[in-house]
Design a protein around this motif. Structure first.
Motif, short mmCIF file in Angstrom:
data_model
loop_
_atom_site.label_atom_id
_atom_site.label_comp_id
_atom_site.label_asym_id
_atom_site.label_seq_id
_atom_site.Cartn_x
_atom_site.Cartn_y
_atom_site.Cartn_z
N VAL A 147 31.74 33.57 -108.06
CA VAL A 147 30.39 33.58 -108.62
C VAL A 147 30.38 34.17 -110.03
O VAL A 147 29.74 33.61 -110.93
N ASN A 148 31.04 35.28 -110.24
CA ASN A 148 31.02 35.90 -111.57
C ASN A 148 31.69 35.02 -112.62
O ASN A 148 31.26 34.99 -113.77
N ALA A 149 32.74 34.30 -112.24
CA ALA A 149 33.38 33.39 -113.18
C ALA A 149 32.44 32.24 -113.54
O ALA A 149 32.33 31.87 -114.71
N ILE A 150 31.76 31.70 -112.55
CA ILE A 150 30.80 30.61 -112.80
C ILE A 150 29.68 31.12 -113.71
O ILE A 150 29.29 30.46 -114.68
N LYS A 151 29.19 32.31 -113.42
CA LYS A 151 28.12 32.91 -114.23
C LYS A 151 28.58 33.11 -115.67
O LYS A 151 27.84 32.81 -116.61
N ALA A 152 29.80 33.58 -115.85
CA ALA A 152 30.33 33.81 -117.20
C ALA A 152 30.46 32.51 -118.00
O ALA A 152 30.15 32.48 -119.20
N ILE A 153 30.89 31.45 -117.35
CA ILE A 153 31.00 30.15 -118.03
C ILE A 153 29.63 29.65 -118.46
O ILE A 153 29.44 29.19 -119.60
N ILE A 154 28.67 29.74 -117.56
CA ILE A 154 27.31 29.28 -117.87
C ILE A 154 26.71 30.09 -119.02
O ILE A 154 26.10 29.55 -119.93
N LYS A 155 26.95 31.39 -118.98
CA LYS A 155 26.43 32.27 -120.04
C LYS A 155 27.12 31.96 -121.38
O LYS A 155 26.46 31.91 -122.43
N PHE A 157 28.33 29.15 -122.51
CA PHE A 157 27.83 27.91 -123.08
C PHE A 157 26.33 27.95 -123.38
O PHE A 157 25.79 27.03 -123.98
N GLY A 158 25.67 29.01 -122.93
CA GLY A 158 24.25 29.16 -123.21
C GLY A 158 23.36 28.20 -122.43
O GLY A 158 22.24 27.90 -122.85
N TRP A 159 23.84 27.74 -121.31
CA TRP A 159 23.05 26.81 -120.51
C TRP A 159 21.88 27.54 -119.86
O TRP A 159 22.00 28.66 -119.40
N LEU A 183 22.90 33.75 -111.01
CA LEU A 183 22.26 32.95 -112.04
C LEU A 183 20.92 33.55 -112.45
O LEU A 183 20.52 33.49 -113.62
N GLN A 184 20.22 34.15 -111.51
CA GLN A 184 18.96 34.81 -111.83
C GLN A 184 19.18 36.01 -112.74
O GLN A 184 18.34 36.33 -113.58
N GLU A 185 20.32 36.67 -112.60
CA GLU A 185 20.65 37.82 -113.46
C GLU A 185 20.72 37.42 -114.94
O GLU A 185 20.46 38.24 -115.81
N ILE A 186 21.09 36.17 -115.21
CA ILE A 186 21.19 35.71 -116.61
C ILE A 186 20.08 34.70 -116.94
O ILE A 186 20.19 33.92 -117.90
N ASN A 187 19.00 34.74 -116.14
CA ASN A 187 17.83 33.90 -116.37
C ASN A 187 18.13 32.42 -116.42
O ASN A 187 17.62 31.69 -117.28
N VAL A 188 18.96 31.96 -115.52
CA VAL A 188 19.27 30.53 -115.42
C VAL A 188 18.64 29.99 -114.16
O VAL A 188 18.71 30.62 -113.11
#
Length: 188
Positions: A147-155, A157-159, A183-188
């Motif tokens: 999960v943290n790796a997925i979150k880091a990639i999304i963050k 790229f600014g998605w 994902l909610q932690e990074i407002n996605v």
């Protein structure tokens, strides 16, 4: 390959103390895999290389593992049937595999009832942890560790919006609550 090396070392040491009269013991172990797939071919190549490497560097070990293959036929029932055949007919002392979490769920029950350890190097569902069997060993991280790796990639790229794609069953859904929270932690 390192996993199988550890598996090999553990069982060789375990059996080394109960050698036969001639000083040489063979121990049947099983591998439940989807025979004929490229993954299976690579896995068996690694297992055979590990065995050759282990025994060539430790000639004093008289215990030899005999690898018996059970074909899961890429199916839950096929994996269960393969495990039962390995346990009842081949008299294996442990099973390495299977490939999927759904297959592992059935094999955990079989291992528990037959008291044969199941070592999975690829079953990643967090639901398997809750089964708590002393005969099941997961040798990989569960899905939620990604999960943290997925979150880091999304963050990175600014998605702002993503669509998770997962298998719609108990095992595929296991990662979703943790992924949603991340994902909610990074407002996605």
């Amino acid at each position: 390959m390192k996993l199988f090396f550890f598996f090999l070392l553990f069982f060789s040491l375990y059996v080394e103390f109960s050698r036969g009269q001639n000083g040489r013991t063979e121990v049947n172990v099983g591998v439940v895999t989807d025979v004929g797939t490229s993954y299976s071919d690579v896995a068996m190549l690694c297992i055979n290389m590990s065995l050759a490497d282990f025994y060539s560097s430790r000639p004093q070990f008289q215990t030899r593992l005999v690898v018996n293959i059970g074909d899961s036929r890429n199916d839950v029932l096929g994996a269960a049937a393969a495990a039962l055949e390995l346990i009842k007919i081949k008299k294996v002392k442990a099973i390495l595999g299977p490939w999927t979490s759904m297959q592992a769920h059935f094999l955990i029950e079989i291992g528990q009832k037959s008291q044969v350890p199941i070592v999975s190097y690829s079953a990643t569902s967090p639901f398997l942890t809750s089964l708590r069997s002393p005969y099941f060993f997961r040798a990989t991280y569960e899905d939620s560790s990604q999960v943290n790796a997925i979150k880091a990639i999304i963050k990175l790229f600014g998605w702002r919006e993503v669509v998770p794609v997962y298998i719609d069953n108990t095992f595929g859904e296991g990662i979703m609550p943790r992924l949603t929270d991340a994902l909610q932690e990074i407002n996605v």
